[in-house]
Design an enzyme around this catalytic site. Structure first.
Site, PDB file in Angstrom:
ATOM      1  N   ASP A  24      42.475 -41.211 -62.771  1.00 41.95           N
ATOM      2  CA  ASP A  24      42.225 -40.394 -61.571  1.00 41.95           C
ATOM      3  C   ASP A  24      42.022 -41.282 -60.355  1.00 41.95           C
ATOM      4  O   ASP A  24      40.922 -41.338 -59.793  1.00 41.95           O
ATOM      5  CB  ASP A  24      40.985 -39.521 -61.788  1.00 41.95           C
ATOM      6  CG  ASP A  24      41.187 -38.502 -62.892  1.00 41.95           C
ATOM      7  OD1 ASP A  24      42.337 -38.286 -63.302  1.00 41.95           O
ATOM      8  OD2 ASP A  24      40.186 -37.913 -63.330  1.00 41.95           O
ATOM      9  N   LYS A  84      46.153 -27.881 -66.538  1.00 45.69           N
ATOM     10  CA  LYS A  84      45.416 -26.633 -66.794  1.00 45.69           C
ATOM     11  C   LYS A  84      46.362 -25.451 -66.560  1.00 45.69           C
ATOM     12  O   LYS A  84      46.075 -24.518 -65.812  1.00 45.69           O
ATOM     13  CB  LYS A  84      44.155 -26.549 -65.938  1.00 45.69           C
ATOM     14  CG  LYS A  84      43.211 -27.730 -66.233  1.00 45.69           C
ATOM     15  CD  LYS A  84      41.902 -27.679 -65.518  1.00 45.69           C
ATOM     16  CE  LYS A  84      40.941 -28.755 -65.998  1.00 45.69           C
ATOM     17  NZ  LYS A  84      41.294 -30.129 -65.583  1.00 45.69           N
ATOM     18  N   THR A  91      57.575 -19.880 -66.236  1.00 46.34           N
ATOM     19  CA  THR A  91      57.099 -21.010 -65.420  1.00 46.34           C
ATOM     20  C   THR A  91      56.445 -22.074 -66.293  1.00 46.34           C
ATOM     21  O   THR A  91      56.666 -23.279 -66.107  1.00 46.34           O
ATOM     22  CB  THR A  91      56.102 -20.497 -64.354  1.00 46.34           C
ATOM     23  OG1 THR A  91      56.748 -19.476 -63.601  1.00 46.34           O
ATOM     24  CG2 THR A  91      55.660 -21.606 -63.417  1.00 46.34           C
ATOM     25  N   PRO A 199      35.464 -34.080 -72.025  1.00 46.14           N
ATOM     26  CA  PRO A 199      35.256 -34.714 -70.713  1.00 46.14           C
ATOM     27  C   PRO A 199      33.820 -34.526 -70.257  1.00 46.14           C
ATOM     28  O   PRO A 199      33.065 -33.759 -70.855  1.00 46.14           O
ATOM     29  CB  PRO A 199      36.189 -33.900 -69.812  1.00 46.14           C
ATOM     30  CG  PRO A 199      36.175 -32.521 -70.412  1.00 46.14           C
ATOM     31  CD  PRO A 199      35.859 -32.659 -71.882  1.00 46.14           C
ATOM     32  N   GLN A 204      29.587 -37.507 -64.848  1.00 46.90           N
ATOM     33  CA  GLN A 204      29.145 -36.110 -64.887  1.00 46.90           C
ATOM     34  C   GLN A 204      27.885 -35.919 -65.742  1.00 46.90           C
ATOM     35  O   GLN A 204      27.399 -34.806 -65.886  1.00 46.90           O
ATOM     36  CB  GLN A 204      30.261 -35.214 -65.406  1.00 46.90           C
ATOM     37  CG  GLN A 204      31.476 -35.140 -64.489  1.00 46.90           C
ATOM     38  CD  GLN A 204      32.490 -34.115 -64.986  1.00 46.90           C
ATOM     39  OE1 GLN A 204      32.173 -32.936 -65.147  1.00 46.90           O
ATOM     40  NE2 GLN A 204      33.706 -34.558 -65.245  1.00 46.90           N
ATOM     41  N   GLY A 222      37.044 -41.140 -67.009  1.00 43.98           N
ATOM     42  CA  GLY A 222      37.769 -41.477 -65.790  1.00 43.98           C
ATOM     43  C   GLY A 222      37.006 -42.476 -64.968  1.00 43.98           C
ATOM     44  O   GLY A 222      37.054 -43.688 -65.204  1.00 43.98           O
TER      45      GLY A 222
HETATM   46  P1  XMP Z   1      35.431 -38.380 -65.015  1.00 41.33           P
HETATM   47  O1  XMP Z   1      35.724 -39.245 -63.855  1.00 41.33           O
HETATM   48  O2  XMP Z   1      34.407 -37.331 -64.731  1.00 41.33           O
HETATM   49  O3  XMP Z   1      36.849 -37.655 -65.264  1.00 41.33           O
HETATM   50  O4  XMP Z   1      35.159 -39.168 -66.275  1.00 41.33           O
HETATM   51  C1  XMP Z   1      37.044 -36.630 -66.172  1.00 41.33           C
HETATM   52  C2  XMP Z   1      38.449 -36.200 -66.139  1.00 41.33           C
HETATM   53  O5  XMP Z   1      38.555 -35.065 -66.943  1.00 41.33           O
HETATM   54  C3  XMP Z   1      38.861 -33.942 -66.100  1.00 41.33           C
HETATM   55  N1  XMP Z   1      37.938 -32.932 -66.489  1.00 41.33           N
HETATM   56  C4  XMP Z   1      38.269 -31.946 -67.238  1.00 41.33           C
HETATM   57  N2  XMP Z   1      39.445 -31.631 -67.737  1.00 41.33           N
HETATM   58  N3  XMP Z   1      38.415 -29.812 -68.783  1.00 41.33           N
HETATM   59  C5  XMP Z   1      39.514 -30.552 -68.503  1.00 41.33           C
HETATM   60  O6  XMP Z   1      40.597 -30.210 -68.978  1.00 41.33           O
HETATM   61  C6  XMP Z   1      37.205 -30.089 -68.299  1.00 41.33           C
HETATM   62  O7  XMP Z   1      36.236 -29.447 -68.588  1.00 41.33           O
HETATM   63  C7  XMP Z   1      37.149 -31.208 -67.477  1.00 41.33           C
HETATM   64  N4  XMP Z   1      36.133 -31.783 -66.848  1.00 41.33           N
HETATM   65  C8  XMP Z   1      36.653 -32.854 -66.240  1.00 41.33           C
HETATM   66  C9  XMP Z   1      38.743 -34.314 -64.693  1.00 41.33           C
HETATM   67  O8  XMP Z   1      39.676 -33.640 -63.891  1.00 41.33           O
HETATM   68  C10 XMP Z   1      39.015 -35.777 -64.796  1.00 41.33           C
HETATM   69  O9  XMP Z   1      40.418 -36.007 -64.847  1.00 41.33           O
END
Ligand code: XMP
Length: 245
Positions: A24, A84, A91, A199, A204, A222
């Site tokens: 990211d 997502k 589509t 994640p 977070q 990330g």
């Molecule tokens: P960080 O920087 O927080 O990044 O370690 C986390 C990555 O995961 C994504 N993200 C999610 N993706 N469901 C998902 O499909 C989730 O609940 C979720 N929470 C975070 C976020 O966009 C980033 O790429």
């Protein structure tokens, strides 16, 4: 042809890692791809898979990410596109056909859209060619409870979504690391070979070790790695949390 779940597990074993690296990149657009490639060159042999998101897909498109995708493809490290996906079948199919043609291995989709004329054919087509579909079951941001905890016929939406992962034969679930309880419950509900990616660790606030102990297969990381002054060392800390059998 190995299916996506097996490819994920074999990559995790080969690289002795249960880390899904989220590339990211933020900051000026012109530096992002080269930064991502630099990170990948250093880290690709130490991750189970790579996740790409709007940070790279929107400004550059898959054409602009060709080199990055090739690095992963050459090393047999699966790439997941975090779209997502949440649209009608035609589509959705167009999206996954393009992703797969360009070297992406799996997509994250939103089960809210339903099976018929939603994700049913996407899952069938993906599995038929060794690609994967992971469904959102419980997200990691604070507002997740406003949606995923809603009750339908007295059942929480996230439980309904976890059941969909199983009954639709999707390849796995995305469940927040901030909720080891839900990870444990989802693990109980899924087939043994279906994956849980989690994640929400580090930045977070989720605890990677607790999430893995609760039954997650891989932890999505990330910012804690890519924004670190020493990404290799930061990744190593997550890598050491769990042995890969
Ligand atoms: P960080 O920087 O927080 O990044 O370690 C986390 C990555 O995961 C994504 N993200 C999610 N993706 N469901 C998902 O499909 C989730 O609940 C979720 N929470 C975070 C976020 O966009 C980033 O790429």
């Amino acid at each position: 042809m190995l299916d996506f779940r097996k490819r994920m597990r074999s990559s995790a074993r080969r690289n002795q890692s249960r880390v899904a690296l989220a590339l990211d990149l933020v900051g000026p657009h012109e530096n992002r791809v080269s930064k991502a490639i630099g990170l990948l060159n250093d880290l690709v042999d130490k991750v189970a898979c790579v996740k790409i998101n709007q940070h790279l897909i929107l400004p550059f498109g898959l054409q602009g990410l060709r080199e990055l995708l090739q690095i992963c493809n050459r090393k047999d490290v699966p790439v997941i596109a975090d779209l997502k996906l949440n649209d009608v079948e035609s589509t959705n199919l167009e999206a996954v056909d393009t992703l797969y043609k360009m070297g992406v291995d799996a997509v994250i989709a939103n089960p809210f859209v339903g099976f018929d004329e939603g994700l049913g054919k996407v899952i069938e087509r993906s599995r038929g060619i060794g690609k994967g579909v992971l469904l959102l079951v419980y997200m990691s941001h604070r507002g997740a409870k406003e949606g995923y905890d809603m009750k339908v016929d007295r059942k929480s939406l996230w439980r309904i979504f976890a059941q969909r992962v199983r009954s639709w034969n999707a390849d796995g679930a995305i469940v927040s690391a901030k909720s080891p309880y839900r990870i444990r419950e989802v693990r109980r509900m899924l087939l043994e070979d279906q994956l849980i990616l989690t994640p929400g660790v580090g930045y977070q606030g989720g605890d990677a070790k607790k999430a893995l102990d609760a039954g997650a297969d891989m932890v999505i990381v990330g910012r804690s790695v890519i924004d670190s002054p020493k990404p290799g060392r930061a990744l190593e800390e997550f890598r050491l949390l769990a042995q890969v059998p």
